[in-house]
Design a protein around this motif. Structure first.
Motif, PDB file in Angstrom:
ATOM      1  N   LEU A  29       0.813  -1.221   0.000  1.00  0.00           N
ATOM      2  CA  LEU A  29       0.000   0.000   0.000  1.00  0.00           C
ATOM      3  C   LEU A  29       0.847   1.272   0.000  1.00  0.00           C
ATOM      4  O   LEU A  29       0.599   2.169  -0.820  1.00  0.00           O
ATOM      5  N   PRO A  30       1.853   1.414   0.876  1.00  0.00           N
ATOM      6  CA  PRO A  30       2.666   2.628   0.797  1.00  0.00           C
ATOM      7  C   PRO A  30       3.331   2.804  -0.569  1.00  0.00           C
ATOM      8  O   PRO A  30       3.441   3.936  -1.075  1.00  0.00           O
ATOM      9  N   ALA A  31       3.763   1.699  -1.177  1.00  0.00           N
ATOM     10  CA  ALA A  31       4.381   1.784  -2.512  1.00  0.00           C
ATOM     11  C   ALA A  31       3.369   2.292  -3.534  1.00  0.00           C
ATOM     12  O   ALA A  31       3.708   3.105  -4.407  1.00  0.00           O
ATOM     13  N   ALA A  32       2.118   1.824  -3.427  1.00  0.00           N
ATOM     14  CA  ALA A  32       1.083   2.281  -4.359  1.00  0.00           C
ATOM     15  C   ALA A  32       0.753   3.759  -4.139  1.00  0.00           C
ATOM     16  O   ALA A  32       0.526   4.509  -5.094  1.00  0.00           O
ATOM     17  N   LEU A  33       0.733   4.198  -2.883  1.00  0.00           N
ATOM     18  CA  LEU A  33       0.479   5.608  -2.576  1.00  0.00           C
ATOM     19  C   LEU A  33       1.628   6.482  -3.075  1.00  0.00           C
ATOM     20  O   LEU A  33       1.413   7.579  -3.608  1.00  0.00           O
ATOM     21  N   HIS A  34       2.841   5.984  -2.918  1.00  0.00           N
ATOM     22  CA  HIS A  34       4.028   6.696  -3.418  1.00  0.00           C
ATOM     23  C   HIS A  34       3.970   6.817  -4.938  1.00  0.00           C
ATOM     24  O   HIS A  34       4.245   7.891  -5.507  1.00  0.00           O
ATOM     25  N   LYS A  35       3.588   5.723  -5.587  1.00  0.00           N
ATOM     26  CA  LYS A  35       3.492   5.722  -7.048  1.00  0.00           C
ATOM     27  C   LYS A  35       2.422   6.690  -7.527  1.00  0.00           C
ATOM     28  O   LYS A  35       2.526   7.272  -8.615  1.00  0.00           O
ATOM     29  N   GLY A 247     -14.853   0.408   4.718  1.00  0.00           N
ATOM     30  CA  GLY A 247     -14.277  -0.885   4.361  1.00  0.00           C
ATOM     31  C   GLY A 247     -13.587  -0.764   3.018  1.00  0.00           C
ATOM     32  O   GLY A 247     -14.234  -0.432   2.019  1.00  0.00           O
ATOM     33  N   ILE A 248     -12.284  -0.985   2.981  1.00  0.00           N
ATOM     34  CA  ILE A 248     -11.507  -0.864   1.747  1.00  0.00           C
ATOM     35  C   ILE A 248     -10.806  -2.200   1.503  1.00  0.00           C
ATOM     36  O   ILE A 248      -9.988  -2.649   2.311  1.00  0.00           O
ATOM     37  N   LEU A 249     -11.127  -2.827   0.412  1.00  0.00           N
ATOM     38  CA  LEU A 249     -10.588  -4.148   0.103  1.00  0.00           C
ATOM     39  C   LEU A 249      -9.095  -4.073  -0.195  1.00  0.00           C
ATOM     40  O   LEU A 249      -8.652  -3.248  -0.998  1.00  0.00           O
ATOM     41  N   ASN A 250      -8.329  -4.944   0.464  1.00  0.00           N
ATOM     42  CA  ASN A 250      -6.898  -5.047   0.159  1.00  0.00           C
ATOM     43  C   ASN A 250      -6.688  -5.443  -1.297  1.00  0.00           C
ATOM     44  O   ASN A 250      -7.554  -6.075  -1.920  1.00  0.00           O
ATOM     45  N   GLY A 251      -5.519  -5.129  -1.798  1.00  0.00           N
ATOM     46  CA  GLY A 251      -5.108  -5.628  -3.103  1.00  0.00           C
ATOM     47  C   GLY A 251      -4.075  -6.729  -2.921  1.00  0.00           C
ATOM     48  O   GLY A 251      -3.784  -7.174  -1.809  1.00  0.00           O
ATOM     49  N   ILE A 252      -3.504  -7.181  -4.025  1.00  0.00           N
ATOM     50  CA  ILE A 252      -2.410  -8.145  -4.005  1.00  0.00           C
ATOM     51  C   ILE A 252      -1.311  -7.627  -4.922  1.00  0.00           C
ATOM     52  O   ILE A 252      -1.539  -6.764  -5.772  1.00  0.00           O
ATOM     53  N   ASP A 253      -0.116  -8.160  -4.758  1.00  0.00           N
ATOM     54  CA  ASP A 253       1.005  -7.807  -5.626  1.00  0.00           C
ATOM     55  C   ASP A 253       0.858  -8.596  -6.919  1.00  0.00           C
ATOM     56  O   ASP A 253       1.162  -9.793  -6.972  1.00  0.00           O
ATOM     57  N   THR A 254       0.390  -7.929  -7.960  1.00  0.00           N
ATOM     58  CA  THR A 254       0.102  -8.617  -9.220  1.00  0.00           C
ATOM     59  C   THR A 254       1.349  -8.867 -10.061  1.00  0.00           C
ATOM     60  O   THR A 254       1.254  -9.504 -11.116  1.00  0.00           O
ATOM     61  N   GLU A 255       2.500  -8.389  -9.591  1.00  0.00           N
ATOM     62  CA  GLU A 255       3.751  -8.731 -10.281  1.00  0.00           C
ATOM     63  C   GLU A 255       4.309 -10.036  -9.727  1.00  0.00           C
ATOM     64  O   GLU A 255       4.736 -10.909 -10.485  1.00  0.00           O
ATOM     65  N   ILE A 256       4.276 -10.171  -8.405  1.00  0.00           N
ATOM     66  CA  ILE A 256       4.740 -11.422  -7.795  1.00  0.00           C
ATOM     67  C   ILE A 256       3.772 -12.552  -8.099  1.00  0.00           C
ATOM     68  O   ILE A 256       4.180 -13.679  -8.424  1.00  0.00           O
ATOM     69  N   TRP A 257       2.467 -12.259  -8.004  1.00  0.00           N
ATOM     70  CA  TRP A 257       1.450 -13.277  -8.259  1.00  0.00           C
ATOM     71  C   TRP A 257       0.911 -13.103  -9.679  1.00  0.00           C
ATOM     72  O   TRP A 257      -0.122 -12.495  -9.914  1.00  0.00           O
ATOM     73  N   SER A 465      -5.256  -5.484  -8.207  1.00  0.00           N
ATOM     74  CA  SER A 465      -4.065  -4.691  -7.912  1.00  0.00           C
ATOM     75  C   SER A 465      -4.374  -3.688  -6.804  1.00  0.00           C
ATOM     76  O   SER A 465      -5.530  -3.482  -6.419  1.00  0.00           O
ATOM     77  N   TRP A 466      -3.324  -3.025  -6.309  1.00  0.00           N
ATOM     78  CA  TRP A 466      -3.474  -2.051  -5.231  1.00  0.00           C
ATOM     79  C   TRP A 466      -3.936  -0.692  -5.741  1.00  0.00           C
ATOM     80  O   TRP A 466      -4.144   0.219  -4.938  1.00  0.00           O
TER      81      TRP A 466
END
Length: 488
Positions: A29-35, A247-257, A465-466
């Motif tokens: 999440l922090p990486a997505a916010l940074h991006k 309620g905010i649904l988590n994402g997943i790392d779509t590069e790793i997965w 994705s996030w």
């Protein structure tokens, strides 16, 4: 205010420190916010794993002790993939390797209230005008009980807006009244509408009481924790603060997965190239000691073996399950009676049921790719990640209609097949019979290759994705900042 200054506070962060989903969220999440263009900094204790990963971390500030007689700390700065990290350095509190919360005997560390009280205190300072570094967050985002006291300090001392995310409300961080002074809190904080919870000081309850805004890791879980069954005694407070809750649904790392690039797979595939998935099934069957056959339905499990996860249902129906044209591959560890039960099950049905106790990240990827169907019948699941990994890997899951499972898996029916949303199988009850019926339904459904392909592709085409979660959190932050300004 276009760019936000966000402090993301966490007690774990993958790949260095991880005991569950929080570690993954804190990395993504922090990486997505940074991006997305925001000024994000992650505050985390400087555990040995982080010391080893960032030996060149620079001194950012000397910090005060939490209370007289307690050790002082330092703030170190580092960076990972362009994302700034703030490492809370205090060897006396964070110098032990291993689990961040438990000692070598599996018991809660006795100094946990001080360890995570300090984390919360420094988080609050970074959201105040007298921040120890030349930077001030305009929103402090904390996670679970370990950092949930930060909104309390911000409430009593003034400072930025705060958001607390509940990943699992069952863990509340409860300690004795005597820690009130050690944490530097005023005596009048000890109230039923303050930090007190059934005669104890609860970090999570306190954070939920005083945070500007609250989030959970899925929309359904936000509703569930307002119900007594799921609220663990905090349902009345959640109902009281419903207007502040999202309620905010988590994402997943779509590069790793990603099944089209995953280095752990013997055969890469995608939604439009699903025939290649079969090679992963054969390879998994061979690796796990199962009979290599495509005409049986291979069910996969990757889980903590606990009552919460509902996997005891499989042990209850083992004879009926074994009578189906199916196989079972299990990877996990947890409660000893469940570990023993699954080990005995594998011995009773060799070639049909295989169990590996422990955790193996590479094997987890191969199970997601090689299984035909993933089993996740959790009794409660705030968000869940494996069902999203499964959908992305074209492995329709069986889930219970709870938490994030209900928000991501759409049950197969004539209507959902017609509108192209069907992507899995949903249990309404946590009974052995309901579990067996769902598995039997999968075994009946899979031979219809055209329909099964449609179910697989529906899941693979969902965006987990996030990006969407980051957008929702940015909206929540702005709402929290506006609400905090009205309070002043």
């Amino acid at each position: 205010m276009s760019q936000l200054s966000i402090l993301f506070v966490t007690s774990e962060m993958a790949p260095w420190v991880k005991t569950g989903g929080l570690g993954d969220v804190s990395a993504a999440l922090p990486a997505a916010l940074h991006k997305a263009g925001h000024d994000v900094r992650v505050l985390i204790p400087n555990y040995p794993a982080l010391q080893a990963a960032f030996p060149q971390a620079r001194l950012a500030a000397q910090l005060p002790a939490l209370a007289p007689g307690l050790p002082p700390a330092r703030l170190l700065s580092a960076e990972t993939a362009g994302l700034p990290l703030l490492l809370l350095d205090c060897p006396e509190l964070y110098g032990n390797a291993g689990n961040p919360y438990l000692d070598d005997h599996g018991h809660d560390r006795q100094d946990n209230p001080i360890r995570f009280g300090l984390l919360s205190r420094i988080a609050a300072l970074l959201g105040q005008a007298h921040s120890p570094i030349d930077w001030q967050a305009n929103v402090v985002h904390v996670n679970d009980w370990q950092s949930a006291m930060a909104p309390v300090y911000l409430h009593f001392e003034g400072g930025s807006a705060s958001v607390v995310t509940v990943h699992n409300i069952a863990f509340m961080g409860c300690f004795g009244h005597e820690y009130l002074a050690s944490l530097g809190l005023p005596q009048h904080a000890w109230r039923f509408d303050g930090v007190e919870f059934h005669g104890q000081l609860s970090f999570l309850k306190a954070g939920l009481q005083f945070a500007t805004r609250i989030s959970t890791v899925s929309p359904t879980y936000a509703r569930e924790i307002q119900d007594e069954h799921f609220g663990y005694g905090l349902a009345p407070l959640m109902r009281h603060r419903e207007s502040a809750l999202r309620g905010i649904l988590n994402g997943i790392d779509t590069e790793i997965w990603n099944p089209s690039t995953d280095p752990e797979l013997v055969s890469h595939y995608a939604a439009n190239r699903l025939a290649a998935k079969r090679k992963n099934k054969s390879a998994l069957q061979e690796e796990m000691g199962l009979e290599v056959a495509d005409d049986v339905t291979l069910f996969g499990v990757i889980s903590r073996l606990t009552h919460q996860k509902g996997l005891d249902l499989l042990l209850t129906i083992q004879d009926g399950m074994a009578a189906l044209p199916m196989q079972l591959a299990v990877l996990g560890s947890g409660e000893r009676d469940l570990e023993a039960g699954f080990s005995a099950l594998a011995k009773r049905y060799p070639g049909k049921i295989a169990v590996k106790l422990g955790f193996d990240e590479a094997l987890a990827h191969r199970i997601e790719a090689g299984a035909d169907c993933f089993l996740m019948p959790s009794r409660f699941e705030p968000c869940g990640l494996n069902q999203m990994y499964s959908l992305r890997y074209g492995t329709p899951p069986i889930v219970r209609a709870t938490g994030g499972l209900a928000d991501t898996v759409v049950d197969v029916s004539e209507e959902t097949l017609a509108n192209m949303t069907a992507n899995g199988f949903v249990l309404r009850d946590d009974t052995p019979h309901a579990m067996w019926l769902a598995m039997e339904r999968v075994c009946r459904s899979r031979p219809d290759k055209r329909q099964w392909l449609r179910i697989q592709q529906n899941g693979m085409r969902r965006d987990f994705s996030w990006k969407q979660a980051a957008h929702d959190y940015i909206s929540l932050y702005r709402d929290a900042i506006s609400a905090r300004e009205l309070e002043r």
